[in-house]
Write a protein that holds these residues in place. Sequence first.
Motif, PDB file in Angstrom:
ATOM      1  N   LEU A 145      -9.692  -0.438   3.294  1.00  0.00           N
ATOM      2  CA  LEU A 145      -8.765   0.231   2.430  1.00  0.00           C
ATOM      3  C   LEU A 145      -9.228  -0.307   1.299  1.00  0.00           C
ATOM      4  N   ILE A 146      -9.053   0.628   0.195  1.00  0.00           N
ATOM      5  CA  ILE A 146      -9.386   0.489  -1.170  1.00  0.00           C
ATOM      6  C   ILE A 146      -7.780   0.611  -1.850  1.00  0.00           C
ATOM      7  N   PRO A 147      -7.428  -0.637  -2.123  1.00  0.00           N
ATOM      8  CA  PRO A 147      -5.937  -0.473  -2.610  1.00  0.00           C
ATOM      9  C   PRO A 147      -6.084   0.343  -4.013  1.00  0.00           C
ATOM     10  N   MET A 148      -4.779   0.772  -4.379  1.00  0.00           N
ATOM     11  CA  MET A 148      -4.787   1.724  -5.479  1.00  0.00           C
ATOM     12  C   MET A 148      -5.045   1.084  -6.640  1.00  0.00           C
ATOM     13  N   PHE A 191      -0.468   3.959  -1.499  1.00  0.00           N
ATOM     14  CA  PHE A 191      -0.844   2.559  -1.686  1.00  0.00           C
ATOM     15  C   PHE A 191      -2.406   2.372  -1.838  1.00  0.00           C
ATOM     16  N   GLY A 192      -3.197   3.422  -1.779  1.00  0.00           N
ATOM     17  CA  GLY A 192      -4.708   3.494  -2.066  1.00  0.00           C
ATOM     18  C   GLY A 192      -5.455   4.476  -1.205  1.00  0.00           C
ATOM     19  N   ALA A 193      -6.513   4.253  -0.829  1.00  0.00           N
ATOM     20  CA  ALA A 193      -7.396   5.248  -0.007  1.00  0.00           C
ATOM     21  C   ALA A 193      -8.156   4.511   1.045  1.00  0.00           C
ATOM     22  N   PHE A 194      -8.405   5.081   2.294  1.00  0.00           N
ATOM     23  CA  PHE A 194      -9.434   4.647   3.433  1.00  0.00           C
ATOM     24  C   PHE A 194     -10.604   5.472   3.224  1.00  0.00           C
TER      25      PHE A 194
END
Length: 370
Positions: free
Chosen positions: A299-302, A286-289
Amino acid sequence: MLEQEIKGMDNIREHEVVKGTVVAVNDDEAIINIGYKQEIPVPKRELARPEPDSAKDVVQVGDVIDVYIQSLSGENGGALSKVKADNMTAWKEIEKIKERGESVDARVTQVVKGGLVASVSGLRGFIPASQVELHFVKDLSVYVGKTFPVLILEIDPHKQRLVLSRRQLLEEERARKQAEIFETLEAGQIVKGVVKRLVDYGAFIDVGGVDGLAHISDLSWDRIKKPSDVLSVGDEIEVYVKNVDPESHRISLSVKETMRDPWLDRAENYSEGDYIEGKIIKLTDFGAFMEIEPGFDGLIPMGELSDRRIDRADEAVHTGDIVRVKVMRIDLKRKRISLSINRASRAGDNVVFKAYQPKVEEQEQEPAAE
């Protein structure tokens, strides 16, 4: 008078306890009148245990004492023993105490195989190792010389057998304290406690006589490998009561809940709309931490990783990348920070970014390392 004297003598039999009056005493013996045809000397070794230095240390002329008739024959007219009389009296009293369910004081004299030897009212008693404490005790020698109350488990005067228990009293005391604690303790309270035992999964903490468990995840806001990293047995601390279950007699505690969450302190350094730099530390579906500070992530959402459509986070970023982001939302209740690479990119080069601190330190250290 002669008939009365003979009748009195008929009531005096061997192997019984009778009253006697001390008519004379010296260092070696006491002369006792039990109403027999003659007075009988009692050596000091039969007056008390351990044997006194002088019979005068035990009795005085005129004292009325209990004596056990060992024999009514011999050159001294008989043999009496105050020691045995006291012993028989003590057994009878111990039997009454057991019937009443009362406790007695026991003084531990030595350690033997399987338990402790203790003196109770002059009698030799035995406390099995399993009846000394609520938990297993490896070294019983620490109890030698101590006196504490015990209950009588078994008694047999003929076999001189007296078995005692300290554990039963401790269990009763624990049950009483548990009842009191569970009546007054409520979830949400902060109470004082003492760390009793550390285990791999947490710490048992005494809160007023009852042990509660603080799971390892509730010991510190930081991640720890073992409870001993933050606590030691005997520490006096404040704990937060998470849950109280009277039916199962379980209390859940938290140490970290008594302290302010450092995440909140770190979050106060940032505001929604800030532009910051950080390192990508984890990719998910769902993204990247991104690590904002050590131990403080966002959190950087997708949909915020790239301006173009992507199916996987690694199409835009990789672990270890240093990226520039905009802080979109800070949720203090859920302890979450949402970030965006897209919005930082759109803002252009005129934006001032808060630098990624660990990277700055690494750069400063590189020349020294060379």
